[in-house]
Design a protein around this motif. Structure first.
Motif, mmCIF file in Angstrom:
data_model
loop_
_atom_site.group_PDB
_atom_site.id
_atom_site.type_symbol
_atom_site.label_atom_id
_atom_site.label_comp_id
_atom_site.label_asym_id
_atom_site.label_seq_id
_atom_site.Cartn_x
_atom_site.Cartn_y
_atom_site.Cartn_z
ATOM 1 N N GLY A 198 0.888 -1.049 -0.076
ATOM 2 C CA GLY A 198 -0.064 0.017 -0.084
ATOM 3 C C GLY A 198 0.923 1.210 -0.134
ATOM 4 O O GLY A 198 2.031 1.029 0.182
ATOM 5 N N ARG A 199 0.370 2.378 -0.429
ATOM 6 C CA ARG A 199 0.946 3.583 -0.294
ATOM 7 C C ARG A 199 -0.038 4.729 0.003
ATOM 8 O O ARG A 199 -1.319 4.557 -0.396
ATOM 9 N N LEU A 200 0.520 5.784 0.766
ATOM 10 C CA LEU A 200 -0.241 6.712 1.028
ATOM 11 C C LEU A 200 0.490 8.348 0.679
ATOM 12 O O LEU A 200 1.506 8.478 1.616
ATOM 13 N N VAL A 201 0.347 9.028 -0.277
ATOM 14 C CA VAL A 201 1.148 10.013 -0.650
ATOM 15 C C VAL A 201 0.343 11.050 -1.131
ATOM 16 O O VAL A 201 -0.946 11.047 -1.143
ATOM 17 N N GLY A 202 0.928 12.441 -1.124
ATOM 18 C CA GLY A 202 0.237 13.743 -1.600
ATOM 19 C C GLY A 202 0.009 14.559 -0.187
ATOM 20 O O GLY A 202 0.676 14.397 0.980
ATOM 21 N N PRO A 203 -0.725 15.638 -0.540
ATOM 22 C CA PRO A 203 -0.827 16.397 0.814
ATOM 23 C C PRO A 203 -1.374 15.721 1.766
ATOM 24 O O PRO A 203 -2.329 15.255 1.793
ATOM 25 N N GLU A 204 -0.802 16.050 3.031
ATOM 26 C CA GLU A 204 -1.195 15.416 4.382
ATOM 27 C C GLU A 204 -2.668 15.350 4.637
ATOM 28 O O GLU A 204 -3.246 14.541 5.177
ATOM 29 N N ALA A 205 -3.126 16.441 4.161
ATOM 30 C CA ALA A 205 -4.687 16.884 4.683
ATOM 31 C C ALA A 205 -5.639 16.040 3.916
ATOM 32 O O ALA A 205 -6.786 15.999 4.288
ATOM 33 N N LEU A 206 -5.097 15.389 2.653
ATOM 34 C CA LEU A 206 -5.919 14.792 1.885
ATOM 35 C C LEU A 206 -5.709 13.274 1.798
ATOM 36 O O LEU A 206 -6.508 12.477 1.324
ATOM 37 N N ARG A 207 -4.708 12.803 2.491
ATOM 38 C CA ARG A 207 -4.483 11.360 2.639
ATOM 39 C C ARG A 207 -5.424 10.630 3.336
ATOM 40 O O ARG A 207 -5.830 9.551 2.828
ATOM 41 N N VAL A 208 -5.992 11.093 4.422
ATOM 42 C CA VAL A 208 -7.082 10.271 5.014
ATOM 43 C C VAL A 208 -8.100 10.303 4.389
ATOM 44 O O VAL A 208 -8.821 9.148 4.199
ATOM 45 N N GLY A 209 -8.716 11.171 3.513
ATOM 46 C CA GLY A 209 -10.007 11.039 2.717
ATOM 47 C C GLY A 209 -9.757 10.112 1.670
ATOM 48 O O GLY A 209 -10.503 9.180 1.144
ATOM 49 N N ALA A 210 -8.325 10.097 0.885
ATOM 50 C CA ALA A 210 -8.110 9.006 -0.210
ATOM 51 C C ALA A 210 -8.121 7.732 0.444
ATOM 52 O O ALA A 210 -8.605 6.756 0.171
ATOM 53 N N SER A 211 -7.647 7.602 1.822
ATOM 54 C CA SER A 211 -7.413 6.301 2.273
ATOM 55 C C SER A 211 -9.082 5.864 2.487
ATOM 56 O O SER A 211 -9.210 4.589 2.466
#
Length: 229
Positions: free
Chosen positions: A147-160
């Motif tokens: 798995g990967r979680l990247v990009g602006p920190e404020a948007l990572r939770v929503g993407a996940s």
């Protein structure tokens, strides 16, 4: 092999469903027919240690595993859209331009805004992920083994959250799904269930559906459900 149920076709085809629950690891089903090599009138179980899925004529349908494992990857993408229609527009644009192999495209409501998710047959390349991040998206990639979680920190939770909701089919409005292109005009519910990814049509007792354009089912209780107004 366990025989779950036998079916006697009526008319020109038979429609049947089975839900596999609590699957702890990747697997694939086989659809079997009569084995002409053994003179069997009814389908028979494999002989332990002697089955060959590429030569035995009992196999009517199964994924091609010769090129590698069958896996799915769920990609969540979030840019904090407060308007659902804007999120849907961007989701379809990403499907047409960047995530073109996506089998299912879904928009989710996440913490008072909208994120999107995509079901891919293989993980996206680093170039694709980097392209999404460069456009300002938070990106979550959920695969069978990584798995990967990247990009602006404020948007990572929503993407996940979006990727997880798609993976476990908890919530979300499906904009693209398998079999969708065949849904034009009026169709019987049995055909919709047989030839598309839609798994249930509500209210119960509905027999035909007038598509009137694109049908947009949603995930509920682990199923892709179409609700007819």
């Amino acid at each position: 092999m366990k025989v779950e149920r036998s079916y006697e076709p009526r008319w020109h085809y038979a429609v049947f469903t089975h839900t596999f629950r609590n699957a702890g690891e990747p697997f694939f089903p086989r659809l079997r027919g009569t084995d002409g090599n053994r003179g069997a009138f009814e389908p028979q179980a494999d002989t332990p240690g002697a089955a060959n899925p590429w030569e035995d004529p009992v196999v009517l349908l199964q994924p091609d595993l010769r090129g590698g494992q069958v896996t799915s990857t769920f990609v969540g993408v979030d840019a904090g859209y407060e308007n659902r229609w804007e999120a849907e527009k961007i989701a379809l644009e990403l499907h047409d331009t960047v995530l073109t192999t996506a089998r299912t495209v879904v928009v989710h409501e996440v913490d008072a805004h909208y994120a999107m998710s995509f079901l891919l047959p293989v993980p996206p390349s680093d170039a694709v992920v980097n392209s999404l991040v460069a456009q300002g998206f938070g990106v979550a990639v959920r695969g069978a083994s990584s798995g990967r979680l990247v990009g602006p920190e404020a948007l990572r939770v929503g993407a996940s959250t979006a990727a997880e909701a798609h993976q476990y089919r908890r919530e979300g409005r499906a904009l693209r799904y398998q079999g969708q292109r065949s849904l034009r005009g009026r169709h019987g519910v049995s055909d919709i269930l047989a030839f598309t990814a839609i798994e249930a049509v509500l209210p119960r007792g509905t027999h035909t559906v007038d598509t009137r354009g694109n049908l947009t089912p949603f995930f509920r209780d682990g199923k892709l459900v179409l609700v007819i107004d």
